[in-house]
Design an enzyme around this catalytic site. Structure first.
Site: not given
Ligand code: TYM
Length: 336
Positions: A118, A200, A203
């Site tokens: 990032k 990956k 969004k």
């Molecule tokens: P975020 O918002 O990027 O994504 C949310 C969830 O979606 C999964 N994900 C994917 N899985 C498969 N293929 C992909 N291309 C893909 N893109 C995203 C992510 O693995 C995630 O499970 N830091 C985290 C949010 C967060 C969090 C937490 C998660 C904040 N606090 C506590 C678990 C527990 C994040 O940015 O996810």
């Protein structure tokens, strides 16, 4: 330690309100959340504090946070039975994150690959929040003592860090935090970009052709999948190294239809990528269309969303402050 009720596991996960969720979020996380919700005590959150690590117009951040909350409701998660809330509504997250910062080594935070990626992506805004982001995530988790944290593959390293911080803290102060287990689905844990299958699906990718967004129309979904990067071999079989584009589409197809890779290979034996992509597009449309319809119904009802978010935050805060108070006492803050 306050934990789940007997025989039910406490499950927790969050999604950042940094854009419209993609097919990657859906297959890697949301679907598993919806599947786990009936049999467990679930806590799901919109990580709006995390979304601040990149620049947002205030109105956009607010709108995206409301919309992401509506997606969680559209998944069928029940706001009465589960706790569904926004992270910024429970200040305990930021408070615990500060404390955990002081129990995290600079070196271990520096090893986070997402931070490295990032910081390259947002070279003009490498803020300290981006660096400490996994520690806030550790606080999100450890406040609630969950048994399982269902995430996609990209969050595995952050979860490991949360476990390390919790283990270190418990080693000093006794049994304060439950050590959370990651739950990573067998299929769909890493859905890749349609235009660059080594990356990956995300969004926040500036190229809208690289992802299927959950708000895309059936037509847009079909167009994006039909123009997905594949290879010149014209044979449908799974080989993530040699054929990352086709293997990604097979994964998507498998998740949406329940068919395994052998069955998919047999189905498309002797057929070209045109037939294969058309079938993948139909399967994705069939999976996402009902969800989108439900989302559109819910997102229009702002009063309902606000009421659910308020109740969710109250329920979350009750659990979170119990843990935070314990932590504050353990580390030695003067409490009156
Ligand atoms: P975020 O918002 O990027 O994504 C949310 C969830 O979606 C999964 N994900 C994917 N899985 C498969 N293929 C992909 N291309 C893909 N893109 C995203 C992510 O693995 C995630 O499970 N830091 C985290 C949010 C967060 C969090 C937490 C998660 C904040 N606090 C506590 C678990 C527990 C994040 O940015 O996810």
């Amino acid at each position: 330690m306050e934990t789940a009720t007997e025989n039910r596991k406490r499950v927790l996960s969050f999604v950042q309100s940094s854009g419209t969720p993609t097919l990657g979020n859906y297959l890697g996380a949301f679907r598993n959340w919806a599947g786990m919700a009936a049999e467990n005590d679930c806590i799901f959150g919109v990580a709006d504090l995390h979304a601040l690590t990149v620049r947002n117009a205030p109105a956009d951040l607010r709108r995206r946070s409301i919309e992401m909350y509506a997606w969680l409701l559209a998944l069928g998660l029940d706001p009465e039975k589960n706790i569904i809330f926004l992270q910024s509504h429970v200040p305990a997250h930021a408070q615990l994150a500060w404390i955990l910062n002081c129990y995290t080594a600079f070196g271990e935070a520096s090893r986070m690959t997402q931070f490295k990626d990032k910081s390259k992506q947002h070279a003009d805004n490498v803020n300290v929040g981006l660096f400490t982001y996994p520690i806030l995530m550790a606080a999100d988790i450890l406040l609630y003592n969950p048994d399982q944290v269902p995430v996609g593959d990209d969050q595995k390293q952050h979860l490991e860090l949360a476990r390390d911080i919790a283990t270190r803290f418990n080693g000093i102060y006794g049994d304060v935090f439950k050590i959370p287990e990651p739950y990573i689905g067998k299929k769909g844990a890493r859905v890749t970009s349609l235009t660059d299958p080594e990356k990956k699906m995300s969004k926040s990718d500036p190229n809208v052709k690289s992802f299927v967004s959950l708000t895309d129309t059936n037509d847009q979904i079909a167009k994006k999948i039909k123009s997905a990067v594949t290879d010149s071999e014209a044979a449908v079989y799974f080989d993530a190294e040699k054929k990352p584009g086709v293997s990604n589409l097979m994964t998507i197809y498998s998740c949406c239809t329940g068919r395994d890779f052998a069955a998919i290979e047999a189905e498309f034996a002797g057929k070209g990528y045109g037939d294969f992509k058309a079938a993948v597009a139909d399967a994705v449309v069939a999976e996402l269309e009902p969800l989108r319809t439900e989302y559109e119904r819910i997102v229009g009802d702002k009063a309902y969303i606000a009421a659910c978010a308020k109740t969710g935050a109250e329920k979350a805060a009750r659990l979170a402050y119990r843990t935070l108070n314990k932590v504050m006492k353990k580390v030695g803050f003067y409490q009156v």
